[in-house]
Enzyme design. Structure first.
Site, mmCIF file in Angstrom:
data_model
loop_
_atom_site.group_PDB
_atom_site.id
_atom_site.type_symbol
_atom_site.label_atom_id
_atom_site.label_comp_id
_atom_site.label_asym_id
_atom_site.label_seq_id
_atom_site.Cartn_x
_atom_site.Cartn_y
_atom_site.Cartn_z
ATOM 1 N N HIS A 188 28.374 41.211 -188.388
ATOM 2 C CA HIS A 188 27.527 40.106 -188.848
ATOM 3 C C HIS A 188 26.472 39.722 -187.824
ATOM 4 O O HIS A 188 25.430 39.192 -188.181
ATOM 5 C CB HIS A 188 28.383 38.912 -189.267
ATOM 6 C CG HIS A 188 28.970 39.121 -190.619
ATOM 7 N ND1 HIS A 188 30.207 39.648 -190.807
ATOM 8 C CD2 HIS A 188 28.423 38.944 -191.844
ATOM 9 C CE1 HIS A 188 30.430 39.767 -192.101
ATOM 10 N NE2 HIS A 188 29.370 39.354 -192.756
ATOM 11 N N GLU A 430 32.918 43.916 -203.861
ATOM 12 C CA GLU A 430 33.024 44.489 -202.520
ATOM 13 C C GLU A 430 34.416 45.025 -202.224
ATOM 14 O O GLU A 430 34.739 45.342 -201.090
ATOM 15 C CB GLU A 430 32.553 43.495 -201.448
ATOM 16 C CG GLU A 430 33.050 42.091 -201.606
ATOM 17 C CD GLU A 430 32.405 41.095 -200.628
ATOM 18 O OE1 GLU A 430 31.657 41.490 -199.725
ATOM 19 O OE2 GLU A 430 32.685 39.900 -200.778
ATOM 20 N N ASP A 454 31.169 45.531 -197.165
ATOM 21 C CA ASP A 454 32.624 45.519 -197.305
ATOM 22 C C ASP A 454 33.105 46.616 -198.249
ATOM 23 O O ASP A 454 34.160 47.199 -198.027
ATOM 24 C CB ASP A 454 33.101 44.141 -197.797
ATOM 25 C CG ASP A 454 33.236 43.170 -196.640
ATOM 26 O OD1 ASP A 454 33.742 43.581 -195.581
ATOM 27 O OD2 ASP A 454 32.811 42.010 -196.774
ATOM 28 N N CYS A 501 23.515 43.286 -202.546
ATOM 29 C CA CYS A 501 23.087 42.400 -201.460
ATOM 30 C C CYS A 501 23.620 42.847 -200.106
ATOM 31 O O CYS A 501 23.357 42.202 -199.093
ATOM 32 C CB CYS A 501 23.481 40.956 -201.742
ATOM 33 S SG CYS A 501 25.261 40.731 -201.852
HETATM 34 C C1 PEP Z 1 28.815 42.742 -197.986
HETATM 35 O O1 PEP Z 1 30.018 42.819 -197.721
HETATM 36 O O2 PEP Z 1 28.112 43.727 -198.263
HETATM 37 C C2 PEP Z 1 28.131 41.432 -197.971
HETATM 38 C C3 PEP Z 1 26.916 41.292 -198.424
HETATM 39 O O3 PEP Z 1 28.786 40.388 -197.403
HETATM 40 P P1 PEP Z 1 29.034 40.234 -195.831
HETATM 41 O O4 PEP Z 1 28.218 41.276 -195.118
HETATM 42 O O5 PEP Z 1 28.644 38.866 -195.453
HETATM 43 O O6 PEP Z 1 30.494 40.479 -195.704
HETATM 44 MG MG MG Z 2 31.233 41.028 -197.610
#
Ligand code: PEP
Ligand code: MG
Length: 548
Positions: A188, A430, A454, A501
């Site tokens: 992240h 995910e 994920d 996303c």
């Molecule tokens: C993902 O898992 O692709 C997502 C958009 O959520 P995060 O990266 O915040 O886990």
């Molecule tokens: Mg995620």
């Protein structure tokens, strides 16, 4: 000049001073320095700053607690100037060739011990004061204020690693770039760097030396190269590269207001991912069609305690109003795994990525969930908000969420609070489980958004946080592409729309594939929106062969 390398997570050229991130409450570390004389200067500067701080403190104490009580501040000022104290610190730095923080810490401890064993009561009491002044100098050396790392000028942040909660608490206007010894490209922190449009290089290893603190450097985020104290010719070369990059960005700005349409007439929505209301400027500047993912957990990460309903409402309302009717998809709290929030007191787990996180927390501690849902529904009266739920694995979860939403709406209606009744409700896809039952899930929700970060982790059984596995973490794996296709088909069969996303949405080598799959929306970091629009406009879906 020294040249070091790491993995790039976001392009761009940055020239500036390096500042090493210091974790608050961290034990003082001892490390060797190449130039102890420079370390003594660093200490002298910190001492001066500490004296200035005490000056200010004295003035404040005079007006607030009177002269007699303010006198202790003067004692501190005198102690900082004490020759034995200063000699001890400088000796340790010069004879051991070590960092100033360590020398100050050891001297403070030694002097404190010495005072506490003295007979004289007055001197005994000075034991605590010498620790106090030493801590003050260490905090200045660590650029800390109120227990948090504070910056006064824009710098390149260097660190061992940065947790999302640490990154989010930095003042974005003061961060030119991130460079870290550890870190994976899918973490992240890397995602935050992209969202913030900041060049970042990670996984540099021990080559990133602590003694670079305060030195000038160039970060080439395109190649993952860092030039410490760059030579004149490199500086010139990088300035040219920086200019070219800026020109490219100016060219892309010409695509503002243009449609996301392929040569053969296929349209797609391009939205932006944000982590905070402060990202809205970048969203508008880059002409995103909406917000495809607002990672609301960052609101929780930047605080020291639970954000209240009113605090959340104010932020969601601001975002909804700023987007002036464009869609704003807010994802409910997705903490756990690498996104740890101290005040949640989450238990330590063997496998946190497979553990107590995201919707699982919300469906367990319903008060926290309902507070957020109330804030979201209240804000819905001010714009085009949609809500999305993370880490879904079953139909039961979705049904329970919908029941809780009914309760929240009934409570709001009872108190006469205005809200939109028919918000679009979507889920993130995910987990492989969600993909495999996407035909059933599609009947329960209004849209899907695929979280490829994920989905890749759980499908390939690869921890997205582990830098050693970066080369195995392959979101282009046919298993992932087939999962996306299957989910898209199930969404469309049920008349629902589907977006992506995760970070893969911004991977231009897959844009044509996603168009061919029939994906309706791609949500990317604000800085990638126009580049993606450009790619869409150059694509011809009719010419693409399906090979997944
Ligand atoms: C993902 O898992 O692709 C997502 C958009 O959520 P995060 O990266 O915040 O886990
Ligand atoms: Mg995620």
């Amino acid at each position: 000049m020294e040249v070091i390398k790491g993995k790039s997570v976001f392009g761009g050229i940055v020239i500036g001073k390096i500042a090493f991130y210091k974790k608050s409450n961290e034990k003082i570390k001892r490390y060797k320095v190449d130039k102890p004389e420079e370390e003594v200067t660093r200490f002298d500067n910190a001492k001066q700053t500490a004296l200035l701080q005490l000056d200010e403190l004295y003035k404040k104490a005079l007006t607030e607690v009177g002269e007699a009580n303010a006198a202790i501040v003067q004692v501190h000022q005198m102690m900082i100037e004490d020759l034995d104290y200063l000699d001890s610190i400088k000796n340790i730095i010069l004879t051991q060739g070590v960092n100033a923080e360590y020398a100050v810490g050891v001297t403070g401890d030694n002097f404190s011990q010495m005072f506490s064993t003295m007979e004289d009561e007055y001197m005994k009491e000075r034991a605590a004061d010498v620790l106090d002044i030493s801590n003050r100098i260490v905090r200045v050396l660590n650029k800390e204020e109120d227990g948090r790392f504070k910056l006064t000028e824009p710098v390149i942040i260097a660190a061992d690693d940065l947790a999302p909660s640490e990154t989010i608490q930095l003042d974005k206007n003061m961060v030119l770039s991130f460079i870290t010894r550890q870190g994976s490209t899918n973490s992240h922190t890397a995602i935050l760097a992209r969202t913030m449009n900041i060049p970042a290089v990670i996984g540099i290893g021990e080559e990133l030396k602590q003694e670079y603190d305060g030195k000038y450097a160039i970060i080439d985020g395109f190649t993952g190269t860092i030039y410490i104290e760059p030579e004149e010719n490199v500086l010139k070369e990088m300035e040219v590269k920086k200019k070219q990059d800026e020109e490219k960005k100016i060219l892309l700005q010409k695509l503002r207001g243009q449609e996301n349409i392929t040569i053969d007439g296929k349209k797609i929505n391009i939205y932006a991912n944000i982590g905070n209301s402060t990202d809205i400027g970048a969203v508008l500047k880059n002409d995103a069609g909406g917000i495809g993912l607002f990672r609301s957990e960052f609101l929780y990460l930047e605080k020291d305690t639970f954000p209240t309903e009113d605090e959340q409402f104010a932020i969601y309302k601001y975002v909804a109003e700023s987007m002036a009717g464009k869609k704003v998809i807010i994802r409910t709290l997705d903490i756990g795994a690498d996104k740890q929030v101290g005040y949640f007191d989450l238990p330590l787990e063997e496998n946190p990525a497979l553990g107590y996180r995201a919707i699982r927390i919300c469906l367990t501690v319903k008060d926290i969930f309902k507070t957020q849902l109330r804030a979201l529904y209240r804000a819905s009266a001010y714009g085009n908000i949609a809500i999305m739920f993370p880490m879904i694995t079953s139909l039961e979860e979705v049904k329970e969420i919908k029941e809780i939403i009914q309760e929240v709406k009934a409570e709001l209606a009872e108190t006469g609070i205005d809200f939109k009744d028919n918000l679009e409700l979507g889920i993130m896809i995910e987990t492989p489980a969600a993909v495999m039952i996407s035909d059933l899930l599609a009947k329960e929700v209004d849209f899907f958004s695929i979280g490829t970060n994920d989905l890749t982790q759980y499908t390939l059984a690869i921890d997205r946080q582990n830098p050693k596995l970066d080369k195995f973490y392959n979101p282009h794996h046919p298993a992932i592409l087939r999962m996306i296709q299957l989910t898209a088909d199930n969404a469309h069969k049920n008349g629902k729309w589907i977006g992506i996303c995760g970070e893969l949405a911004g991977d231009l080598s897959l844009t044509e594939t996603f168009l061919k799959m029939g994906i309706d929306e791609l949500s990317v970091s604000p800085g990638l929106v126009l580049g993606l629009r450009n790619k869409v406009r150059e694509s011809d879906v009719s010419k693409i062969l399906k090979n997944w």
